[in-house]
Structure formats: C-alpha cells, structure tokens
Scaffold this motif. Structure first.
Motif, mmCIF file in Angstrom:
data_model
loop_
_atom_site.group_PDB
_atom_site.id
_atom_site.type_symbol
_atom_site.label_atom_id
_atom_site.label_comp_id
_atom_site.label_asym_id
_atom_site.label_seq_id
_atom_site.Cartn_x
_atom_site.Cartn_y
_atom_site.Cartn_z
ATOM 1 N N GLN A 18 22.697 40.618 33.054
ATOM 2 C CA GLN A 18 23.766 40.305 34.005
ATOM 3 C C GLN A 18 24.789 39.398 33.353
ATOM 4 O OE1 GLN A 18 24.085 41.654 36.938
ATOM 5 N NE2 GLN A 18 25.765 40.470 37.717
ATOM 6 N N PHE A 19 24.332 38.403 32.595
ATOM 7 C CA PHE A 19 25.234 37.477 31.930
ATOM 8 C C PHE A 19 26.125 38.211 30.936
ATOM 9 C CE2 PHE A 19 26.058 34.893 28.148
ATOM 10 C CZ PHE A 19 26.886 33.928 28.705
ATOM 11 N N PHE A 20 25.517 39.053 30.099
ATOM 12 C CA PHE A 20 26.306 39.748 29.097
ATOM 13 C C PHE A 20 27.233 40.778 29.714
ATOM 14 C CE2 PHE A 20 22.854 38.270 26.226
ATOM 15 C CZ PHE A 20 23.659 37.454 25.446
ATOM 16 N N SER A 21 26.823 41.370 30.827
ATOM 17 C CA SER A 21 27.702 42.298 31.529
ATOM 18 C C SER A 21 28.932 41.572 32.052
ATOM 19 C CB SER A 21 26.957 42.962 32.674
ATOM 20 O OG SER A 21 27.840 43.722 33.446
ATOM 21 N N TYR A 83 28.981 45.207 47.234
ATOM 22 C CA TYR A 83 30.008 44.583 46.401
ATOM 23 C C TYR A 83 31.252 45.465 46.263
ATOM 24 C CZ TYR A 83 26.069 41.637 45.307
ATOM 25 O OH TYR A 83 24.989 40.793 45.422
ATOM 26 N N THR A 84 31.047 46.768 46.132
ATOM 27 C CA THR A 84 32.200 47.642 45.924
ATOM 28 C C THR A 84 33.102 47.708 47.154
ATOM 29 O OG1 THR A 84 30.938 49.610 46.575
ATOM 30 C CG2 THR A 84 31.034 49.069 44.223
ATOM 31 N N ARG A 85 32.537 47.535 48.326
ATOM 32 C CA ARG A 85 33.359 47.564 49.544
ATOM 33 C C ARG A 85 34.280 46.361 49.648
ATOM 34 N NH1 ARG A 85 28.466 49.805 52.998
ATOM 35 N NH2 ARG A 85 28.851 52.006 52.635
ATOM 36 N N GLY A 122 26.878 45.063 36.284
ATOM 37 C CA GLY A 122 25.561 44.521 35.966
ATOM 38 C C GLY A 122 24.463 45.160 36.787
ATOM 39 N N ARG A 123 24.698 45.317 38.085
ATOM 40 C CA ARG A 123 23.699 45.954 38.955
ATOM 41 C C ARG A 123 23.474 47.402 38.546
ATOM 42 N NH1 ARG A 123 22.299 43.459 44.002
ATOM 43 N NH2 ARG A 123 22.325 41.250 43.520
ATOM 44 N N ASN A 127 19.954 49.301 36.720
ATOM 45 C CA ASN A 127 19.331 50.523 37.218
ATOM 46 C C ASN A 127 19.552 51.711 36.278
ATOM 47 O OD1 ASN A 127 18.257 49.536 39.792
ATOM 48 N ND2 ASN A 127 20.408 49.106 40.210
ATOM 49 N N GLY A 128 19.972 51.417 35.058
ATOM 50 C CA GLY A 128 20.087 52.468 34.037
ATOM 51 C C GLY A 128 21.398 53.208 34.018
#
Length: 135
Positions: A18-21, A83-85, A122-123, A127-128
């Motif tokens: 998450q940090f690197f993203s 988040y996208t909303r 990051g999320r 999840n790949g």
C-alpha cells in the motif's frame, strides 16, 4: 511464535504494498501546495489518472463477471467502489476551483483525489489487479 512472526511479516508486506502504491501515485501525479499550484495541465493529469483507474476497475469487473478470476472478486470490487464513488464529486469541485483560481481549495481537493487514486490502486493490487499507465 511462528504464527506471530508470520502475521507480522504478512502485515508488513501488505502495508508495504500500500505504501509503495501510494508512493508511485504521488510520483506520477505529485502533490499540490500553494508553491506547487494546480494548473489546467495538472487537472488534466489527475483526470487522466482517474480515467485509467476506472478503466482498470471496469476490466476487473468484466473478468469477475466472466468468472475468470477468484470467487471473492465481487466483495473485493465492492470494497474498492467505496473509494471510487468519491472521485467524481471531487473532480467536479476541483474543476470549479481551477476555473476560479482558488488554489487553496484546489490543492486540498487535488491531494484528496491523489490519495483516493492511491488507495484504489493499492486495494486492487492487494487483490492481484495492477492498475498503472502504460509507459
């Protein structure tokens, strides 16, 4: 003892992703401040980043509906949609602030959108699903 070490290692690994993203998102879009104002060009960059995120998530959803990825993809996509909303209303505000040259509010909203894009990327990566611009 082994379980505790494994749990800590896994937590650090996921947190590090998450940090690197977020770091990559900040490197791509930068942060806004009064000394680094939000211009029309930066607005276009953030909008292009948002389009990229939505395109990647649509491809993720299509793969989920086709059944070509894991079973829990619906729950994962629902968790990311929270988040996208939030992105489109922020972009509307950002356009208005850039148009009226309100740099203080434009900087705040710009940074919020950058944060949201970083969280979404990051999320998805957790999840790949990798969402990044082609270079």
């Amino acid at each position: 003892m082994k379980r505790i070490i494994l749990a800590i290692t896994l937590t650090l690994a996921l947190g590090g992703c998450q940090f690197f993203s977020k770091l990559q998102t900040f490197a791509d879009l930068g942060t806004a401040s009064i000394s680094n104002p939000v211009t029309r060009d930066r607005l276009q960059q953030i909008e292009a980043g948002a389009v990229l995120v939505f395109t990647g998530l649509n491809a993720w959803r299509d793969a989920c509906e086709a059944g070509t990825i894991n079973v829990s993809c619906r729950e994962q996509i629902s968790a990311v949609q929270v988040y996208t909303r939030q992105i489109p209303p922020y972009l509307t505000q950002l356009r208005r602030f850039v148009r009226t040259n309100d740099q203080v509010n434009a900087s705040v909203v710009f940074n919020q959108v950058v944060d949201l894009i970083g969280v979404v990327k990051g999320r998805a990566a957790e999840n790949g699903v990798v969402i990044q611009e082609a270079r």
